[in-house]
Design a protein around this motif. Structure first.
Motif, PDB file in Angstrom:
ATOM      1  N   PRO A 125     -15.035  59.200  43.606  1.00  0.00           N
ATOM      2  CA  PRO A 125     -15.135  59.059  45.067  1.00  0.00           C
ATOM      3  C   PRO A 125     -13.937  59.707  45.761  1.00  0.00           C
ATOM      4  O   PRO A 125     -12.798  59.592  45.308  1.00  0.00           O
ATOM      5  N   THR A 143     -18.782  59.991  48.170  1.00  0.00           N
ATOM      6  CA  THR A 143     -18.294  59.093  49.224  1.00  0.00           C
ATOM      7  C   THR A 143     -17.971  57.692  48.721  1.00  0.00           C
ATOM      8  O   THR A 143     -17.174  56.995  49.334  1.00  0.00           O
ATOM      9  N   SER A 144     -18.617  57.266  47.625  1.00  0.00           N
ATOM     10  CA  SER A 144     -18.382  55.935  47.060  1.00  0.00           C
ATOM     11  C   SER A 144     -18.939  55.901  45.642  1.00  0.00           C
ATOM     12  O   SER A 144     -19.499  56.892  45.167  1.00  0.00           O
TER      13      SER A 144
END
Length: 177
Positions: A125, A143-144
């Motif tokens: 991430p 993003t995650s």
């Protein structure tokens, strides 16, 4: 624009993706980076795949001399006044679309479409990586743990979204890059 896809463990939505590409000339990189850093008011990512945030803009190092300044669909990307002796800038937003993917099944589904080691530090991430999806170059922004954005060419957005959706419903599909 491609419609959103929402399933129990996977969501895919699309949006416009304002991008400004800036690039330093060969032999001028140190001066170019100092100038851009001062213009943006932040330190730049150092190596390819690194990202940095500056207000509403994500700065992505996509090659040794090239940076992408990516903003949200409704935001205006920064237009730094690049000294033509040091480099140049170019708007890429009209030709790109952002896929936002989220959910517990994202990495499994993407593993059917692209060849990426999701456990490596290079795909953690906050990192960006360039790969291909069904023979089309894409930039993946992790993003995650359960989400990522993919910056894809607008002309291939529909077929790539269909390819991902088909991969979701047919786990036997493997990447053919």
């Amino acid at each position: 624009m491609v419609e959103a896809l929402a399933l129990k463990d996977f969501n895919l939505s699309t949006s416009d993706c304002p991008i400004v590409q800036i690039e330093g000339w060969d032999g001028m990189l140190a001066r170019f980076e100092l100038s851009v850093s001062q213009l943006l008011g932040t330190a730049l990512p150092v190596s390819v795949g690194e990202t940095a945030r500056c207000a509403d803009t994500l700065i992505v190092r996509v090659s040794p001399r090239r940076l992408w300044l990516i903003t949200e669909a409704d935001a205006k990307p920064p237009q730094p006044a690049i000294d033509p002796e040091l480099g140049c800038s170019l708007s890429l937003g009209e030709g790109r679309v952002r896929f936002s993917l989220s959910g517990a099944g994202v990495l499994e589904i993407l593993s059917n479409c692209i060849a990426v080691d999701w456990r490596s530090a290079g795909s953690a991430p906050g990192r960006a990586l360039q790969t291909t999806l069904h023979h089309v170059p894409v930039l993946v922004l992790r993003t995650s743990e359960t989400g990522c954005d993919m910056i894809v060419p607008r002309s291939f957005a529909r077929s790539l979204a269909d390819w991902i959706a088909e991969s979701r419903s047919s786990p036997g599909i493997k990447a053919r890059n």
